[in-house]
Enzyme design. Structure first.
Site, PDB file in Angstrom:
ATOM      1  CE1 TYR A 138      -4.411  -1.216   0.771  1.00 28.72           C
ATOM      2  CE2 TYR A 138      -3.081  -3.027   1.612  1.00 28.72           C
ATOM      3  CZ  TYR A 138      -4.295  -2.530   1.184  1.00 28.72           C
ATOM      4  OH  TYR A 138      -5.387  -3.342   1.156  1.00 28.72           O
ATOM      5  NE  ARG A 198      -7.149  -9.503   4.769  1.00 34.05           N
ATOM      6  CZ  ARG A 198      -8.241  -8.918   4.317  1.00 34.05           C
ATOM      7  NH1 ARG A 198      -8.282  -7.627   4.180  1.00 34.05           N
ATOM      8  NH2 ARG A 198      -9.313  -9.622   3.997  1.00 34.05           N
ATOM      9  CG  HIS A 244      -9.682  -1.826   1.525  1.00 40.80           C
ATOM     10  ND1 HIS A 244     -10.041  -2.325   2.747  1.00 40.80           N
ATOM     11  CD2 HIS A 244      -8.426  -2.286   1.293  1.00 40.80           C
ATOM     12  CE1 HIS A 244      -9.043  -3.045   3.244  1.00 40.80           C
ATOM     13  NE2 HIS A 244      -8.044  -3.037   2.377  1.00 40.80           N
ATOM     14  CE1 TYR A 284      -2.429  -6.381   4.016  1.00 41.14           C
ATOM     15  CE2 TYR A 284      -3.324  -6.291   1.786  1.00 41.14           C
ATOM     16  CZ  TYR A 284      -3.465  -6.091   3.157  1.00 41.14           C
ATOM     17  OH  TYR A 284      -4.642  -5.616   3.649  1.00 41.14           O
ATOM     18  CG  HIS A 343      -8.269  -7.268   0.216  1.00 39.12           C
ATOM     19  ND1 HIS A 343      -7.137  -7.911   0.656  1.00 39.12           N
ATOM     20  CD2 HIS A 343      -8.267  -6.043   0.806  1.00 39.12           C
ATOM     21  CE1 HIS A 343      -6.481  -7.119   1.480  1.00 39.12           C
ATOM     22  NE2 HIS A 343      -7.142  -5.966   1.589  1.00 39.12           N
TER      23      HIS A 343
END
Ligand SMILES: [Fe+2]
Length: 219
Positions: free
Chosen positions: A106, A153, A158, A145, A156
Site C-alpha cells: 500500500y 491477506r 477496499h 500481503y 482484495h
C-alpha cells in the site's frame, strides 16, 4: 329493501374497482420494485486508507497523470450497480476504492511490507454512479500481503460508498479462486451466503478481464 341491495352492490363494485386499480398499478411498476436486494456485508476499512490522495483522482488507477507510464500487474475492469434494499438504482453515489499494488504494497506510511511500491499506480480512485446507478473502475489486480507473521491477506480491494439518503457502506471485494480466501480471517468471518456477495469472478471479454460487483446500500 331494493335500496339496501343497490347500495351493497355499489360498494362491492367500488371495492372491486379499487382492487383493480391496485393490481393494475402493481403490474405497471418496474420489476425491481417487487424484488428485494440483500445488503452487501460490511468490512473494516483496514489500516491503509490513504493519508494523502494521489495527484490523479479518477476511476482509472492504471497510471498517474502520464498515460505512457503504466502500472505493473494484470489490468482488471470492475463494473457494477449501486442499489438500495428495494433493488432500485442509486444515482450520484460516490464510490472510493483503495488497494495494494501488484506487489502487495500500500502507498501508506504504516505499511511495513518491504515489497516495492509502484510509482505508476494510483492506489486510490473515485467514481460517481450514473442515473442507472452504474459505476466502473479500471485497475490492476492487487497482490496478497502479510497482515501478520501467521496471516497473509488474499488479493482484495477496499470500497466505501456514500450517498446522502443511505448509510455509508465500507466493504472489501475479493477474487474468486484465490487459495488464500479459504484461510482469510476476515472473509471467513462471514457466512458462505455473505461471501458470495463480495467474492467476484472475473471473465475474459475482448481480451480484457471483467468482474461485476454490485453494492447494496441500507436506507
Ligand atoms: Fe487491505
Amino acid at each position: 329493501m331494493k335500496n339496501n341491495f343497490d347500495s351493497r352492490r355499489r360498494s362491492f363494485l367500488k371495492s372491486l374497482l379499487a382492487l383493480g386499480t391496485i393490481i393494475t398499478s402493481e403490474w405497471l411498476l418496474p420489476s425491481y420494485v417487487h424484488s428485494s436486494c440483500n445488503l452487501t456485508p460490511r468490512e473494516s476499512s483496514g489500516p491503509f486508507y490513504p493519508s494523502t490522495y494521489p495527484l490523479d483522482q479518477d476511476n482509472d488507477l492504471t497510471y498517474v497523470k502520464d498515460k505512457s507510464k503504466k502500472a505493473k500487474g494484470e489490468i482488471i475492469h470492475i463494473t457494477g450497480i449501486v442499489k438500495n434494499e428495494q433493488c432500485e438504482p442509486v444515482s450520484n453515489a460516490t464510490i472510493e476504492i483503495w488497494q495494494a499494488c501488484a506487489t502487495g504494497r500500500y502507498n501508506h506510511p504504516r505499511d511495513r511490507n518491504p515489497a516495492k511500491l509502484d510509482p505508476n499506480f494510483q492506489y486510490w480512485g473515485k467514481a460517481i454512479t450514473s442515473e442507472q446507478g452504474k459505476y466502473r473502475f479500471k485497475t490492476i489486480k492487487p497482490g496478497s500481503y502479510p497482515a501478520s507473521f501467521f496471516w497473509t491477506r488474499p488479493p482484495h480491494i477496499h470500497f466505501t460508498v456514500r450517498s446522502p439518503k443511505h448509510s455509508e457502506l465500507t466493504t472489501q471485494m475479493y477474487f474468486s479462486g484465490e487459495p488464500l480466501n479459504d484461510k482469510d480471517r476476515l472473509l471467513q468471518g462471514h457466512s458462505k451466503k455473505e461471501q458470495e456477495k463480495f467474492v467476484v469472478t472475473f471473465d475474459q471479454r475482448e481480451q480484457k478481464q471483467f468482474g461485476e460487483f454490485n453494492l447494496i446500500l441500507k436506507g
